[in-house]
Design an enzyme around this catalytic site. Sequence first.
Site, PDB file in Angstrom:
ATOM      1  CB  ALA A  65      -0.945   0.000   1.201  1.00  0.00           C
ATOM      2  CB  SER A 305      -0.162 -20.700   0.534  1.00  0.00           C
ATOM      3  OG  SER A 305      -1.304 -20.571  -0.287  1.00  0.00           O
ATOM      4  NE  ARG A 352      -7.506 -16.760   4.212  1.00  0.00           N
ATOM      5  CZ  ARG A 352      -6.616 -15.875   3.847  1.00  0.00           C
ATOM      6  NH1 ARG A 352      -6.552 -14.720   4.481  1.00  0.00           N
ATOM      7  NH2 ARG A 352      -5.789 -16.109   2.864  1.00  0.00           N
ATOM      8  CG  HIS A 427      -3.087 -14.291   8.121  1.00  0.00           C
ATOM      9  ND1 HIS A 427      -1.833 -14.188   7.608  1.00  0.00           N
ATOM     10  CD2 HIS A 427      -3.940 -14.181   7.081  1.00  0.00           C
ATOM     11  CE1 HIS A 427      -1.935 -14.031   6.299  1.00  0.00           C
ATOM     12  NE2 HIS A 427      -3.183 -13.989   5.953  1.00  0.00           N
TER      13      HIS A 427
END
Lengths: 669, 245
Positions: A65, A305, A352, A427
């Site tokens: 960002a 991942s 998730r 996370h």
Amino acid sequence: MTTTNDTVNAGIAHGLYTEGEGLADTKAPEGPIAGKWTQRQFDAALVNPANRRKLDVIIVGTGLAGGSAAATLGEAGYNVKVFCFQDTPRRAHSIAAQGGINAAKNYKEDGDSVHRLFYDTVKGGDYRSRETNVYRLAEVSANIIDQCVAQGVPFAREYGGLLDNRSFGGVQVSRTFYARGQTGQQLLIGAYQALERQVAAGTVQQFTRHEMLELVVSDGRARGIVARDLVTGDIETHTADAVVLASGGYGNVFFLSTNAMGSNVTASWRAHRKGAYMANPCYTQIHPTCIPVSGEHQSKLTLMSESLRNDGRIWVPKDRDDCDKDPRQIPEEDRDYYLERIYPSFGNLVPRDIASRQAKNVCDEGRGVGPLVGDFRRGVYLDFTDAISRMGRAAVEAKYGNLFDMYERITGENPYEMPMRIYPAVHYVMGGLWVDYDLQSTIPGLFVTGEANFSDHGANRLGASALMQGLADGYFVLPNTIRDYLAKGPFEPLQPDDPAVADAQRSVEERTERLLAINGERSVDSFHRELGNIMWEYCGMERSEEGLLKAIDLIRGLREEFWRNVRVLGAADTLNQSLEKAGRVADFLELGELMCIDALHRRESCGGHFRAESQTEDGEALRHDDEFLYVAAWEFGGDEGEPGEVGQPVLHKEDLVYEAIELKQRSYK
Amino acid sequence: MNLTLKIWRQAGPRHRGELKTYKVSDISPDMSFLEMLDVLNEQLNAAGEEPVAFDSDCREGICGMCGLMISGHAHGPEKTTTCQLHMRSFSDGDVITVEPWRADAFPVIKDLVVDRGSFDRIIQAGGYVSVNTGAAPDAHATPVPKANADRAFVAAECIGCGACVAACPNASAMLFMGAKVTHLSELPQGQPERMARVVSMVEQHDEEGFGGCTNVGACSQACPKGIPQDVISTLNKDLRSALRA
């Protein structure tokens, strides 16, 4: 359905916060959602190219960002100063993202579109994100891929030379672009190279090993920052016409997380203390596929991942007596593939939050696997045996080789032979500083991008959306919205003796001296670890009123002890890593309390947050749109004298309005 | 396990440094090397001695921030980053020497922390594709043969840790630079600036005080990402073409 309409919210009843006026975004234009971004870009004032070099912009953070915004604003001709605490911009923690980046390219012709990406993201966020911002995110997603390819980002390709895609975490189209398991690294290197090009061109000045410790606010506008040069210890004030925070998330409030060691909330928290509202701070994402904790020495957790869930099957033994057996000796009929059992249509690919909570549930039942840490085994199997027999070992290796290697390096076990063990870990945080459609905070001139803001992921973020948001904000959104503000500048230069500058500088110096002068008994890490345990226990995957009230008491006690009993050795005028950590932990100790207050007031289960008092008869999360369809934006309660003593925060609600999308209870069954 | 550590302590850039000996006990084989140093630092803090300064950030082998010379090997005995080195690679009673990267172009800041700003300046000299935001064609406009894309990716895996420089007897940064040159030379997007890039980066490399490459190969051996030595051949080939042109 339980309802709390008639009762006073526990947070108010206990005097933990007060409620103020509502707030609303005023920047998104009227009209159909698909036309809003085009309209806003047209309405936002332009800055003449000749005037841009007279305008100074400070950017804090060089991840996706911040790095992309710094490069783009530099290219446009503004005077940019960019700051990072690492030794080079290329280290920012975006680099650790593995899986991929979503974009509505529909290269697979499988029914994807801007609208579907928008829909999936809002639904995945459990209807707690702002519709207008998310639509724009989906809209610019395709441009990101074009930009990155042009920079030389080596995305995975097919034999025909075109880009490959995969399906990822909880969606049914293949829209995820990836670069093996190192997508974040490759995207960040792309942004970093674009940034270094501007450094060479002289449009961007880069300040590495510098940490922002205060925001300078003058006449109600953000006008600069106070930063510490981490090498010399010098406290420097830098002024500008606008300040952009791209300083990432605060998952390290949990001590153990997948964040980098240095990831912290200080830039955001200092801005919060100066008037920027903090939105939905309790929204934390717990990622299901991390390597379990191995012992007390653990300093951080490592994520793998979740693309692993595409081919791996998750299970635990049906019988708790089998939990310490060699998993290869446990016959098929004695295994519980619990996600496939409970959610037959999504199976191992549920979002998730669901995968994480169910892992916690089976471990709480005593069916977890792996070493005992305390009284519990905290792990479930992720098994590739079927994938290896179906695809062959070579194909599995080509797809997941680097992740398997990483797992083996950390655990000493070979996942081709022995099922992996995984457990959820903190996370990402969806909460962050409140911003409007222009990404401007409640302090004029202070803009917030990427994980540091709150706007796009609601109560739960979909996989491969963090990279998308970071780059969308930095390359395409902020550069087009900040000009509307900068067009009012340049503002009157601030002199070093201006009270706004002098006060900010002095407060940083005093705080530094104070931390070094305490010379107590306990290390900074010991406080951090204790705070993390409190947060994980009471403000983690499952929360209850009783637990949160207890956590608030514990945090207050710990914060009081910190300012009396922390030991920070060394000096202020040199590299001093204990001092750096102490400042960050001091801010985490204030943030932790606000997260608990936010979690306490939100008496509903939504997204990744299961509230014990709000569940369906079969134990699934129950959302309360009638009461909580809003963003909770918190105003700082004010200092109460001694360091660490803070007043009651004030809650401001932004109602969430869904016009382009129908509000539904999520169901993945 | 119990270990003896000989650690480089240096108060600042202009101070003299020395190896100091410390003992740590009850080290678990599951700890990472840096977690072992965390244990040492907690011990030092409790005893009133300033903790050892060392760099680390992601602690999962990708950010490139950590990097220690461990008993003479960059990142230690395994082919990985210092943060991913685990104590199971050591034995009870071992004596381990811990030093910072040693190179003129990486001056010591304090203890085990060095300044790698020279790497940023090499990238500033040309390690990019000049494309402004918004100026990109559709991503599928230019197909890239998979073989080229794959080699570009292998080169692009460099994490900029500096182990190649630390391992090289000449303190050369040719592997780091070769990786970037190869990454961009393999791709169609990198072609327009290919010749100017390599000349400019090599000039900056030499100006920073890195040494020349004598094909020792220690760089590639030490590289935690396994960047192959042939990226240096690609760099040399591009440089030759550029200088002839």
